[in-house]
Scaffold this active site. Structure first.
Site, PDB file in Angstrom:
ATOM      1  N   PHE A  13      38.979  37.168  39.142  1.00 21.03           N
ATOM      2  CA  PHE A  13      38.571  35.788  38.836  1.00 21.03           C
ATOM      3  C   PHE A  13      39.748  34.955  38.341  1.00 21.03           C
ATOM      4  O   PHE A  13      40.047  33.881  38.883  1.00 21.03           O
ATOM      5  CB  PHE A  13      37.442  35.826  37.805  1.00 21.03           C
ATOM      6  CG  PHE A  13      37.122  34.500  37.180  1.00 21.03           C
ATOM      7  CD1 PHE A  13      36.741  33.424  37.959  1.00 21.03           C
ATOM      8  CD2 PHE A  13      37.212  34.333  35.799  1.00 21.03           C
ATOM      9  CE1 PHE A  13      36.449  32.192  37.379  1.00 21.03           C
ATOM     10  CE2 PHE A  13      36.912  33.121  35.216  1.00 21.03           C
ATOM     11  CZ  PHE A  13      36.531  32.046  36.002  1.00 21.03           C
ATOM     12  N   TYR A 143      36.440  48.771  25.423  1.00 21.24           N
ATOM     13  CA  TYR A 143      37.261  47.800  26.155  1.00 21.24           C
ATOM     14  C   TYR A 143      38.249  47.108  25.219  1.00 21.24           C
ATOM     15  O   TYR A 143      39.465  47.083  25.482  1.00 21.24           O
ATOM     16  CB  TYR A 143      36.371  46.768  26.835  1.00 21.24           C
ATOM     17  CG  TYR A 143      37.132  45.581  27.379  1.00 21.24           C
ATOM     18  CD1 TYR A 143      37.923  45.705  28.518  1.00 21.24           C
ATOM     19  CD2 TYR A 143      37.064  44.333  26.758  1.00 21.24           C
ATOM     20  CE1 TYR A 143      38.632  44.626  29.014  1.00 21.24           C
ATOM     21  CE2 TYR A 143      37.760  43.249  27.245  1.00 21.24           C
ATOM     22  CZ  TYR A 143      38.550  43.391  28.382  1.00 21.24           C
ATOM     23  OH  TYR A 143      39.249  42.312  28.858  1.00 21.24           O
TER      24      TYR A 143
END
Length: 317
Positions: A13, A143
């Protein structure tokens, strides 16, 4: 003077936008990295020369790709792990081992600067006071922890090599084709689904694609960026209610927000085990971008409203 930039994550993206944005700059040549030949777009132009790297990034030699590069912008990484996999190991491999393999080889190849796209999650998930670069990191989840570990390893590498490191921590990035929670909210608004967020007066910093890309561009060359950490963001904070109303305006839809008290939303989320989702949608997460303004002379070129409405117009073309 020509600047050669190796860009990883070119099919992602952010990477797709960066490729176009950087290649439009007069003296920048971009060398995007793709994992599959099917991902390489057609008609990239003379200033864009793609590389195909099908091997795992954590073991790839990078010799050919790094030859002649001035800067590496490392926008590749793993943000989600499929169910059933060990997320700690997968994030470690993709976000730490792969990053450091590339960074070490870049330093050996004489690359001048390594720009790492990290995450505001390194600071934490929610906060009532604005995060700054001096805030004590509180990464939550595999993460964010992996991003923080990569940051620490990169800064240590900068101490023992001539390659400069720049770390950028963006909050939620929005724009045409944005994934994740932004895409879910956008679909709901587009379909006219009534949403129970009409009384959410939280404050969150987001960052539009063009605003983030403009900061990355400055960090390619500004001497003040060397070996620094910067928080990215739009100039203003917005509430979830403001975000959804602006989405509706940009889509030409009627805003259908139900005035449900936040305390009731939190109670329901607690019953169904959705506290993390509530934090993402309704929690506070303001970001102070004063350091980038002070050291780099940078300011977001677009307001939140300009960036949001512009991205929605782009998305419906």
């Amino acid at each position: 003077m020509q600047m050669n930039v190796l860009l990883t994550g070119a099919n992602g993206f952010l990477g797709r936008f960066l490729l176009g944005y950087l290649s439009e700059q007069e003296d920048v040549w971009v060398f995007p990295v793709y994992r599959s030949s099917s991902h390489i777009p057609q008609g990239l132009g003379a200033k864009v020369q793609p590389w195909l790297v099908e091997q795992p990034f954590e073991t790839h030699a990078w010799e050919a790709e790094l030859d002649g590069m001035d800067v590496v912008v490392h926008a590749a990484g793993k943000a989600h792990v499929p169910a059933g996999q060990n997320d700690r190991l997968e994030f470690q491999r993709a976000n730490v081992e792969a990053t450091m393999n590339l960074a070490r080889r870049a330093a050996l190849a004489g690359v001048k600067r390594f720009v790492f796209i990290s995450s505001i999650g390194v600071n934490g998930n929610t906060s009532d006071v604005p995060y700054t670069e001096e805030s004590v990191p509180q990464p939550s989840g595999a993460y964010a922890i992996s991003k923080y570990e990569a940051e620490l390893a990169l800064l240590k590498l900068a101490e023992t090599s001539s390659m400069e490191v720049v770390i950028i921590r963006p909050p939620l990035i929005y724009g045409a084709g944005a994934p994740g929670s932004f895409a879910q909210l956008l679909r709901a608004v587009k379909k006219g689904v009534p949403l129970p967020f009409g009384m959410v007066n939280n404050r969150r910093t987001l960052v539009g694609l063009e605003n983030l890309a403009s900061l990355i561009l400055v960090c390619l060359h500004h001497p003040g960026a060397a070996n620094q950490v910067f928080l990215a963001g739009d100039a203003e904070t917005v509430s979830t209610t403001e975000l959804l109303r602006t989405m509706a305006e940009g889509l030409g839809k009627k805003s259908r927000l139900l005035p449900i008290p936040l305390s009731l939303l939190e109670a329901v989320a607690g019953v169904f085990g959705k506290k993390d989702l509530m934090d993402k949608v309704c929690g506070n997460l303001p970001v102070d971008i004063a350091k980038a303004k002070r050291l780099l002379g940078w300011s977001p070129p677009l307001s939140f409203r300009e960036a949001m409405l512009g991205s929605l117009r782009e998305g419906v073309k």
